[in-house]
Design a protein around this motif. Structure first.
Motif, PDB file in Angstrom:
ATOM      1  N   ASP A 113      36.936  41.767  28.250  1.00 20.79           N
ATOM      2  CA  ASP A 113      38.304  41.636  27.686  1.00 20.79           C
ATOM      3  C   ASP A 113      39.463  41.565  28.535  1.00 20.79           C
ATOM      4  N   TRP A 114      39.256  42.611  29.291  1.00 19.81           N
ATOM      5  CA  TRP A 114      40.469  42.938  30.162  1.00 19.81           C
ATOM      6  C   TRP A 114      40.805  41.778  31.088  1.00 19.81           C
ATOM      7  N   LEU A 115      39.648  41.473  31.659  1.00 17.99           N
ATOM      8  CA  LEU A 115      39.463  40.374  32.720  1.00 17.99           C
ATOM      9  C   LEU A 115      40.038  38.902  32.179  1.00 17.99           C
ATOM     10  N   THR A 116      39.708  38.598  30.713  1.00 20.22           N
ATOM     11  CA  THR A 116      40.363  37.321  30.315  1.00 20.22           C
ATOM     12  C   THR A 116      41.579  37.794  29.924  1.00 20.22           C
ATOM     13  N   GLU A 117      42.118  38.689  29.370  1.00 24.11           N
ATOM     14  CA  GLU A 117      43.607  38.800  29.247  1.00 24.11           C
ATOM     15  C   GLU A 117      44.189  38.797  30.406  1.00 24.11           C
ATOM     16  N   GLU A 118      43.817  39.231  31.590  1.00 27.76           N
ATOM     17  CA  GLU A 118      44.706  39.258  32.785  1.00 27.76           C
ATOM     18  C   GLU A 118      44.843  37.547  33.224  1.00 27.76           C
ATOM     19  N   ILE A 119      43.742  36.744  33.196  1.00 29.06           N
ATOM     20  CA  ILE A 119      43.813  35.346  33.576  1.00 29.06           C
ATOM     21  C   ILE A 119      44.655  34.609  32.628  1.00 29.06           C
TER      22      ILE A 119
END
Length: 262
Positions: free
Chosen positions: A238-244
């Motif tokens: 979830d953190w990775l998709t939010e950062e992208i």
């Protein structure tokens, strides 16, 4: 006309004669039709009787053949039953093997199974774990025996310390995941190279970017498909998709195309 009222004359005799003639002609035609129907029924009855006779003769021949034992057919039936039993047993064994393999794969893929498969530390040297036998203690022993016991205790402590140091240096199993992301741009004018560069600039401990390629969508628009390996304890999906998705100048949306445990 009044003079003919009392006369007994049949003026319409010809009409009634014609009617009588037509009546008998119709009766004659009906009789011929009945004769034809009767002959057709008789022929059908004869055919049915012949068919029944042929069927009875066939049944008698079959019954006579059924009474004769056929050894070859019996042997083939016994062989087929044996082959069927062997195939059923092989199928049951194969089913048990598949079930056991499936349970094994599920245990390996689950986090608990990964922990269960972690290498166990080697057992400590047998001499270091064995307690001293109180029965061998000599209360009236010499100083040499005391020195030997002190050296044995020192050697045991050294071995325990070496074992603990070796145990602490063993690598810990780290749970990782291989993720393939589909990153969609806003339109066909989006600079895909710049978007990939901006995505790869996202860096943190436990994140490793892999290969990337452009996949056509429609109307000249391409999506960026990029892979990465993350450590589950350090990086959240979830953190990775939010950062992208924070790269709003290039990125419209992010989807997870594939997610596999490493």
């Amino acid at each position: 006309m009044s003079a003919l009222i009392n006369e007994k004359i049949w003026f319409d005799k010809t009409v009634y004669s014609d009617a009588e003639r037509h009546y008998y002609e119709s009766l004659s035609k009906r009789g011929n039709a009945n004769l034809e129907v009767g002959s057709s029924l008789a022929s059908e009855v004869a055919k049915a009787r012949q068919h029944i006779k042929n069927s009875l003769e066939c049944m008698e021949s079959v019954a006579s053949l059924a009474g004769v034992p056929n050894t070859e057919i019996n042997n083939k039936l016994i062989s087929l039953e044996k082959d069927n039993a062997d195939l059923k047993k092989a199928l049951d064994d194969l089913r048990k093997l598949v079930i056991s393999l499936q349970a094994r794969v599920e245990s390996l893929e689950s986090p608990s199974g990964a922990k269960a498969e972690a290498p166990k530390p080697a057992a400590a040297p047998k001499k270091a774990q064995e307690p001293e036998d109180d029965d061998d203690v000599d209360l009236f022993g010499s100083d040499e025996d005391e020195e030997e016991s002190a050296e044995a205790a020192k050697l045991r402590e050294e071995r325990l310390a070496a074992y603990n140091a070796k145990k602490s240096k063993k690598p810990v199993l780290i749970a990782k995941s291989n993720i393939i992301l589909d990153i969609k741009p806003w339109d066909d004018e989006t600079d895909m190279a710049a978007m990939e560069k901006a995505v790869r600039e996202i860096s943190t401990d436990g994140l490793l970017w892999g290969a990337a390629k452009l996949v056509p969508l429609a109307y000249g628009i391409h999506k960026l498909q990029i892979s990465c390996v993350v450590e589950d304890d350090k990086v959240s999906v979830d953190w990775l998709t939010e950062e992208i998705e924070k790269i709003e100048d290039f990125v419209q949306s992010v989807d997870i195309a594939a997610f596999n445990k490493v």
